[in-house]
Design a protein around this motif. Structure first.
Motif, mmCIF file in Angstrom:
data_model
loop_
_atom_site.group_PDB
_atom_site.id
_atom_site.type_symbol
_atom_site.label_atom_id
_atom_site.label_comp_id
_atom_site.label_asym_id
_atom_site.label_seq_id
_atom_site.Cartn_x
_atom_site.Cartn_y
_atom_site.Cartn_z
ATOM 1 N N ALA A 143 0.578 -1.018 -0.159
ATOM 2 C CA ALA A 143 -0.198 -0.054 0.182
ATOM 3 C C ALA A 143 0.925 1.149 -0.125
ATOM 4 C CB ALA A 143 -1.117 -0.003 1.017
ATOM 5 N N PRO A 144 2.036 1.085 0.408
ATOM 6 C CA PRO A 144 2.734 2.634 1.179
ATOM 7 C C PRO A 144 3.716 3.390 -0.510
ATOM 8 C CG PRO A 144 3.015 0.820 2.565
ATOM 9 C CD PRO A 144 2.687 0.624 1.639
ATOM 10 N N PRO A 145 4.029 1.873 -1.035
ATOM 11 C CA PRO A 145 3.853 2.527 -3.152
ATOM 12 C C PRO A 145 2.933 2.795 -3.717
ATOM 13 C CG PRO A 145 4.919 0.326 -2.464
ATOM 14 C CD PRO A 145 4.422 0.836 -1.072
ATOM 15 N N LEU A 146 1.807 2.961 -3.620
ATOM 16 C CA LEU A 146 0.531 2.634 -4.403
ATOM 17 C C LEU A 146 0.233 4.724 -4.043
ATOM 18 C CD1 LEU A 146 -1.882 2.161 -6.500
ATOM 19 C CD2 LEU A 146 -2.782 1.426 -4.953
ATOM 20 N N VAL A 147 0.454 4.337 -2.539
ATOM 21 C CA VAL A 147 -0.407 5.805 -1.902
ATOM 22 C C VAL A 147 0.533 6.786 -2.514
ATOM 23 C CG1 VAL A 147 -0.783 7.206 0.031
ATOM 24 C CG2 VAL A 147 -1.606 4.581 -0.393
ATOM 25 N N ALA A 148 2.107 6.704 -2.108
ATOM 26 C CA ALA A 148 3.058 7.153 -2.535
ATOM 27 C C ALA A 148 3.713 8.213 -4.171
ATOM 28 C CB ALA A 148 4.040 6.854 -2.082
ATOM 29 N N PHE A 149 2.564 6.772 -5.027
ATOM 30 C CA PHE A 149 2.787 7.599 -6.675
ATOM 31 C C PHE A 149 1.188 8.493 -6.486
ATOM 32 C CE2 PHE A 149 5.859 3.989 -6.758
ATOM 33 C CZ PHE A 149 7.358 4.338 -7.118
ATOM 34 N N LEU A 150 0.112 7.950 -6.273
ATOM 35 C CA LEU A 150 -0.570 8.382 -6.295
ATOM 36 C C LEU A 150 -0.495 10.096 -6.190
ATOM 37 C CD1 LEU A 150 -3.432 5.970 -6.034
ATOM 38 C CD2 LEU A 150 -2.628 6.877 -8.155
ATOM 39 N N ALA A 151 -0.296 10.025 -4.580
ATOM 40 C CA ALA A 151 0.634 11.487 -3.505
ATOM 41 C C ALA A 151 1.264 12.590 -4.649
ATOM 42 C CB ALA A 151 1.199 11.246 -2.346
ATOM 43 N N ILE A 152 2.330 11.949 -5.609
ATOM 44 C CA ILE A 152 3.363 12.690 -6.743
ATOM 45 C C ILE A 152 2.557 13.046 -7.574
ATOM 46 C CG2 ILE A 152 5.493 12.262 -8.195
ATOM 47 C CD1 ILE A 152 6.461 10.216 -6.383
ATOM 48 N N LEU A 153 1.308 12.403 -8.097
ATOM 49 C CA LEU A 153 0.200 12.752 -9.101
ATOM 50 C C LEU A 153 -0.588 14.152 -8.840
ATOM 51 C CD1 LEU A 153 -0.606 8.988 -10.610
ATOM 52 C CD2 LEU A 153 1.333 11.036 -11.321
ATOM 53 N N ILE A 154 -0.747 13.615 -7.056
ATOM 54 C CA ILE A 154 -2.082 14.879 -7.078
ATOM 55 C C ILE A 154 -0.471 16.485 -7.348
ATOM 56 C CG2 ILE A 154 -2.723 15.701 -4.906
ATOM 57 C CD1 ILE A 154 -3.732 12.936 -4.217
ATOM 58 N N ALA A 170 8.496 18.135 -12.523
ATOM 59 C CA ALA A 170 9.231 17.783 -11.018
ATOM 60 C C ALA A 170 9.040 16.471 -10.709
ATOM 61 C CB ALA A 170 9.001 19.108 -10.237
ATOM 62 N N GLY A 171 6.778 16.010 -11.472
ATOM 63 C CA GLY A 171 6.229 15.340 -11.111
ATOM 64 C C GLY A 171 7.187 13.626 -11.717
ATOM 65 N N GLY A 172 8.267 13.803 -12.830
ATOM 66 C CA GLY A 172 8.928 13.012 -13.444
ATOM 67 C C GLY A 172 10.230 12.793 -12.204
ATOM 68 N N ALA A 173 11.043 14.207 -12.287
ATOM 69 C CA ALA A 173 12.088 13.684 -10.829
ATOM 70 C C ALA A 173 11.734 13.040 -9.473
ATOM 71 C CB ALA A 173 12.620 14.915 -10.369
ATOM 72 N N LEU A 174 10.243 13.563 -9.211
ATOM 73 C CA LEU A 174 10.149 12.833 -8.481
ATOM 74 C C LEU A 174 9.588 10.962 -7.612
ATOM 75 C CD1 LEU A 174 7.299 15.786 -6.631
ATOM 76 C CD2 LEU A 174 9.643 14.994 -5.461
ATOM 77 N N LEU A 175 9.038 11.314 -9.251
ATOM 78 C CA LEU A 175 8.626 9.759 -9.883
ATOM 79 C C LEU A 175 10.486 8.144 -9.905
ATOM 80 C CD1 LEU A 175 6.090 9.699 -12.023
ATOM 81 C CD2 LEU A 175 6.117 8.584 -10.145
ATOM 82 N N VAL A 176 11.251 9.008 -10.365
ATOM 83 C CA VAL A 176 12.589 8.686 -10.865
ATOM 84 C C VAL A 176 12.923 8.174 -9.308
ATOM 85 C CG1 VAL A 176 15.208 8.890 -10.839
ATOM 86 C CG2 VAL A 176 12.760 9.265 -12.824
ATOM 87 N N VAL A 177 12.999 9.372 -8.444
ATOM 88 C CA VAL A 177 13.438 10.176 -7.049
ATOM 89 C C VAL A 177 12.251 8.313 -6.836
ATOM 90 C CG1 VAL A 177 13.987 10.867 -4.699
ATOM 91 C CG2 VAL A 177 14.701 12.251 -6.560
ATOM 92 N N ALA A 178 11.704 8.204 -6.170
ATOM 93 C CA ALA A 178 10.874 7.589 -5.500
ATOM 94 C C ALA A 178 10.284 5.952 -5.713
ATOM 95 C CB ALA A 178 8.742 8.128 -5.506
ATOM 96 N N GLY A 179 11.228 5.937 -7.225
ATOM 97 C CA GLY A 179 11.319 4.853 -7.735
ATOM 98 C C GLY A 179 12.514 3.716 -7.661
ATOM 99 N N MET A 180 13.522 4.804 -7.627
ATOM 100 C CA MET A 180 14.828 4.183 -7.071
ATOM 101 C C MET A 180 14.915 3.973 -5.581
ATOM 102 S SD MET A 180 17.558 7.547 -9.265
ATOM 103 C CE MET A 180 18.878 6.501 -7.711
ATOM 104 N N ALA A 181 14.712 4.595 -4.629
ATOM 105 C CA ALA A 181 14.048 4.536 -3.022
ATOM 106 C C ALA A 181 13.265 3.025 -3.214
ATOM 107 C CB ALA A 181 13.721 5.751 -2.480
ATOM 108 N N LEU A 182 12.371 2.757 -3.460
ATOM 109 C CA LEU A 182 11.720 1.646 -3.391
ATOM 110 C C LEU A 182 12.905 0.391 -3.853
ATOM 111 C CD1 LEU A 182 9.135 0.221 -2.361
ATOM 112 C CD2 LEU A 182 8.546 0.998 -4.543
ATOM 113 N N LEU A 183 13.630 0.834 -5.185
ATOM 114 C CA LEU A 183 14.206 -0.388 -5.791
ATOM 115 C C LEU A 183 15.207 -0.811 -4.991
ATOM 116 C CD1 LEU A 183 14.021 -2.871 -8.205
ATOM 117 C CD2 LEU A 183 15.426 -0.682 -9.290
#
Length: 572
Positions: A143-154, A170-183
């Protein structure tokens, strides 16, 4: 990730409740973003309006709508978090119940030989730590990754108010950073979780062995050496935990720093837009504050990656060496527990014919405990088997109950080989009273009801009377609700033995195996139970094991076990 598939299937049962929990998590995050962004806009707009009025410039600002919005976001955030906690914790507790039941059923269906390969601490670690890590698979892992990525879209949608280009970058940068942190957290967890789990399991097993073997360690003067070994194990476990904590701290620091750098970039872009007159000052302030509001929903991503890695490792450990309980029995391919897996009650199909052909069982260092044994027990016959310790009686009983597999030969019940019999059918047909009494930390009724969930109070009192425990139970202040303690420690050895026998009598099996049924009982109690057992065993096939014929219920035939072979004997 395929190791998690059986446990993901368990989530389907609560998909509505889990979806509601995820929606409430998103509502909490979205309300936090809205609260910070709108507050920044409102404070700035109010300050600008006040400055214009002080300078004599005519200006006005609608304060009620944004003020109401701020209050709405604050209330929604608090309420959503409260109900999210209630909903998700209820889901987790239900999943924990199902997980523990699933693991216990798999452990119960695992053969005694396979269970012997595990240290007691390892089994305890699987039933506690591994199950606890899996119960948070959705809440802390998915659930946390799903909520985080939707929050970035908001947030990107809010930034688009000022500039679609800034929102895209900014949205693209945040998605890349979040994906790297999770991976990276997932990869780090994959590497470290095996070491940590092994260190914790070794420490737990060592502590249990230390407590159980305290007398032996004292007798041989090895207590200090064993304590030093435990200290070394504890040091290894702490070092593994510290290394993992440092790795997670570095990833969280990277993630927070990256989000704040993106916020700085958005701030600079907003100031440039304000300088060009493309946005108002209030919007320019709102844009970086919206990015900073992501620190809460995005900041949990390293922990989510770690929890997913832990859940996968725990799933692998739970699958390693335990029977797969499914519709096809312990060896079924599905690995799912049928809904009626714990139902051992119900009507039996009558006594069964037991045929043992050329049975050979090797134990320990290679000794043949049962050696080419052939024996037939007619349907409804009560066969007494006597012999000294180590002659193979209990090993034969384990094979008849399906807990161990023979090296050679076969056992058939009414013509059906036990090797081909589904576990549910075998558990339903065969009841086995072992020499070791197993009671659970629960009430007297709990320990009886596990044999037949549909049993009534009248059934409980009937079997307690059969084992001469009804008077004792009625004398207790709480009666059937009396707590028996951990492993039945609040009962004497004889009382615990009789509770186990009463529990067996709540079932209706076709084949009954009783190993030393009168062990620990005085002569008067044994005579009372003997008569009750004789009545209960009518119309059932029974195998009665003991050291002497006098220590067993009445039998139709007597055989003596010596060196793994059965020799016909005339009953005394």
């Amino acid at each position: 990730m395929h190791e998690l598939i059986p446990y993901l299937r368990m989530l389907r049962r609560y998909r509505g409740q889990l979806a509601l929990g995820a929606i409430l998590m998103l509502a909490t995050a979205a309300s936090g973003i809205g609260l910070l962004a709108l507050s920044g806009w409102f404070i700035t707009a109010t300050a600008v309006t006040g400055a214009l009025l002080a300078a004599g410039v005519a200006a006005s600002l609608e304060i009620y709508i944004p003020g109401g919005g701020i209050r709405a976001f604050a209330v929604t955030r608090t309420a959503a978090r409260y109900f999210e906690r209630i909903t998700n914790h209820d889901s987790v507790l239900r999943l924990l119940r199902d997980l523990r039941g699933r693991v216990f059923l798999r452990l119960a269906a695992t053969s005694a030989e396979d269970r012997a390969n595990f240290a007691s601490g390892e089994l305890l670690n699987r039933l506690t730590t591994d199950v606890d890590r899996l119960d948070g698979l959705f809440l802390r892992g998915l659930a946390p990754p799903l909520v985080a990525f939707l929050a970035i879209l908001i947030v990107a949608a809010l930034l688009s108010i000022g500039s679609p280009l800034v929102a895209l970058l900014a949205g693209g940068a945040l998605l890349v950073v979040a994906g790297m942190a999770l991976l990276t957290a997932w990869q780090s967890g994959q590497r470290s979780t095996t070491r940590l789990a092994g260190a914790q399991a070794d420490l737990r097993a060592g502590l249990i062995d230390h407590i159980h073997g305290l007398g032996t360690l004292l007798a041989f003067g090895s207590l200090s050496a064993h304590r030093r070994r435990l200290d070394d194990l504890e040091t290894t476990s702490r070092q593994a935990e510290a290394a993992l904590a440092m790795a997670m701290a570095r990833r969280e620091a990277f993630l927070h720093g990256a989000v704040q750098l993106v916020a700085v970039g958005v701030l600079l872009a907003a100031l440039w837009l304000f300088h060009r007159g493309a946005v108002t000052g209030a919007v320019a302030v709102m844009m970086p504050l919206a990015v900073l509001a992501l620190l809460e929903p995005v900041g949990v991503l390293p922990g989510a990656g770690l929890n997913l890695a832990h859940a996968r490792a725990s799933a692998m450990r739970l699958d390693d060496g335990l029977a797969r309980v499914g519709p096809d029995g312990p060896t079924g391919a599905s690995g799912d527990v049928p809904d009626n897996a714990g139902d051992t009650g119900g009507a039996a199909s009558g006594p069964v014919d037991v045929q043992i052909d050329g049975l050979t069982i090797t134990r320990g260092a290679g000794a043949r405990v049962v050696d080419d044994l052939s024996l037939a027990v007619a349907a409804g016959e009560h066969l007494a088997m006597i012999g000294p310790s180590g002659c193979g009686k209990s090993t034969l009983a384990l094979a008849l109950s399906g807990q161990i597999q023979p090296d050679q030969g076969k056992i058939t019940l009414d013509g059906t080989p036990m090797a081909d019999m589904p576990a549910a059918q075998r558990i339903h047909q065969v009841a086995f009273l072992t020499q070791q009494t197993e009671l659970f930390s629960g009430s007297l009724q709990d320990n009886l009801q596990i044999a037949n969930p549909s049993a009534t109070d009248a059934d409980f009192w009937r079997v307690l009377e059969a084992v001469a425990l009804d008077g004792f139970a009625r004398s207790l202040p709480e009666g059937l609700d009396t707590w028996v303690g951990e492993s039945g420690t609040r009962l004497s050895g004889g009382q615990a033995r009789r509770v186990a026998l009463a529990r067996l009598m709540l079932r209706d099996p076709s084949l009954v195996i009783l190993d030393e049924p009168f062990s620990g009982l005085d002569a008067g109690t044994a005579r009372h139970i003997d008569q009750a057992l004789t009545d209960w065993l009518a119309n059932r096939t029974a195998l009665l094991l003991g050291h002497a014929e006098t220590a067993l219920p009445q039998a139709d035939r007597l055989v003596e076990m010596r060196a793994g072979q059965a020799q016909q004997t005339t009953p005394g």
